[in-house]
Design an enzyme around this catalytic site. Sequence first.
Site, PDB file in Angstrom:
ATOM      1  CE  LYS A  80      -3.938   1.844   2.718  1.00 57.64           C
ATOM      2  NZ  LYS A  80      -4.758   1.605   3.918  1.00 57.64           N
ATOM      3  CB  SER A 155      -8.100   3.466   2.860  1.00 58.90           C
ATOM      4  OG  SER A 155      -7.233   2.898   3.830  1.00 58.90           O
ATOM      5  CB  SER A 179      -8.202   0.569   5.791  1.00 60.39           C
ATOM      6  OG  SER A 179      -8.970   1.734   5.621  1.00 60.39           O
TER       7      SER A 179
HETATM    8  N1  GLN Z   1     -12.894   3.955   6.316  1.00 59.47           N
HETATM    9  C1  GLN Z   1     -12.377   4.388   7.570  1.00 59.47           C
HETATM   10  C2  GLN Z   1     -12.016   5.859   7.481  1.00 59.47           C
HETATM   11  O1  GLN Z   1     -12.308   6.422   6.501  1.00 59.47           O
HETATM   12  C3  GLN Z   1     -11.193   3.551   7.962  1.00 59.47           C
HETATM   13  C4  GLN Z   1      -9.970   3.878   7.208  1.00 59.47           C
HETATM   14  C5  GLN Z   1      -8.798   3.033   7.573  1.00 59.47           C
HETATM   15  O2  GLN Z   1      -8.932   2.008   8.240  1.00 59.47           O
HETATM   16  N2  GLN Z   1      -7.642   3.506   7.171  1.00 59.47           N
HETATM   17  O3  GLN Z   1     -11.463   6.435   8.346  1.00 59.47           O
END
Ligand code: GLN
Length: 479
Positions: A80, A155, A179
Amino acid sequence: MSSSLTKLSINQANQLLLAKEVSSVELTQAYLEKIESIEPHLRALITVEPELALNQARAADKQISEGLATELTGIPMVIKDNICTKGIKTTCASKMLQDFIPPYNATVVDKLYNSGAVLLAKANLDEFAMGSSTENSSFHPTSNPVDYSRVPGGSSGGAAAAVAADECVFSIGSDTGGSIRQPASLCGTVGLKPTYGLVSRYGLVAFASSLDQIGPLTKTVDDSASVLSVLSGHDEKDSTSIKHNACYDVKSITEPAIKGLRVGIPKEYFVSGIEPSVNESVQSAIALFEKLGAKIEEVSLPHTKYALSVYYIIAPSEASANLARYDGVKYGYSSETSGTMWDALESTRGEGFGSEVKRRIMIGTYALSSGYYDAYYLKAQKVRTLISQEFNEVFKSYDILITPTSPTVAFKRGSKTSNPVEMYLSDVLTIPANIAGIPAISLPCGFDNGLPIGLQLMSAPLNESLLLKTAKSYEIASS
Ligand code: GLN
């Protein structure tokens, strides 16, 4: 041969490599070809490094021929793009870091390189890991490999899609509120968020430091255990890193081993808003656990209903502090605007950050500002403690909790972008594990019209061994 090569798990690829039936260079070449053919549709990647990958593959082949191979030697992976790779762009899918080349590796990258894994590419994400669909990338959205008109989740959407579409054997993501697990669920892969502190975050670009964890996205539970073994371990460069040595290997499990396992089904996780197909698949999985001899009981975690609200105070608060460093002076994007130092700062941040990142910075700054701190941030921290205590209490009587990973299957691109709260609800079932710092894994457990559904298992902190053993048992029994 080359299309079957890209279907391999780590375990299978490792056996072929050790038997010299395939070389790492051949394997790497096969993945690079796959990337070339599928990337125009999928767009899971930001930077592809064919030359570096082939050099690493050659070094891996040498290691193998000298009898020095580990399980990951010569295995192609994707990381990532919020995890620092020395000499390779690390953008966080943000204009702010679009040309940033880190002068050092994240600890996990060093560990993976030392084990001989081959880096193919850096994966797309929601900008600074803020989002649930990978539509917040400043560069391009990523598609779901099953249906290009749908999102891969987020994400770590690029990392999950890359594994599901056979662009790599495994990938590395980060999980602050779901994420790793939510995109794993939406793409049909295995995704593990370890206990907070088990994996070093040195070199992970910080989003919300009390929640962030790095973990693997893989095709199988065996692979998840293998990668976790490499990633985990104490690191003096990360002050939150735990001293806990363990090796995770579930390959010796060949029959389901969950007889007598005490499984709790938290009723608050089966609420309205869960799609019927998701509920059905998870209920069948629970029935399978029961058939295999697990003791299933409904449990209650009443404070769960506050987890999402707590997260959307704590995560933006920490993000607003962490992202203060992007000032256009030290590194990253710098606006051309002339004027005072304040003008330059304002336009650098105004032009460099996308709208979701700005929204989080504003919410966080507000929640931390004097006069509001006690009402929001402090209160959220207190409720966080209650949520953690509730989990601790439940884990005195239960070994594993089972829930859906995501309330829905992969949704259409653009269907939630105009309503941030609806997007935030995507993580309602994954966020509690981050709030409490406990480990959780998402496993494929069914389909709705071809779209993957994910099952989430949670355990007490540092009980990854049991989590993986249980996951492997389910994988065997359901396949
Ligand atoms: N979707 C969640 C957010 O927008 C979690 C994101 C993540 O785990 N990096 O914060």
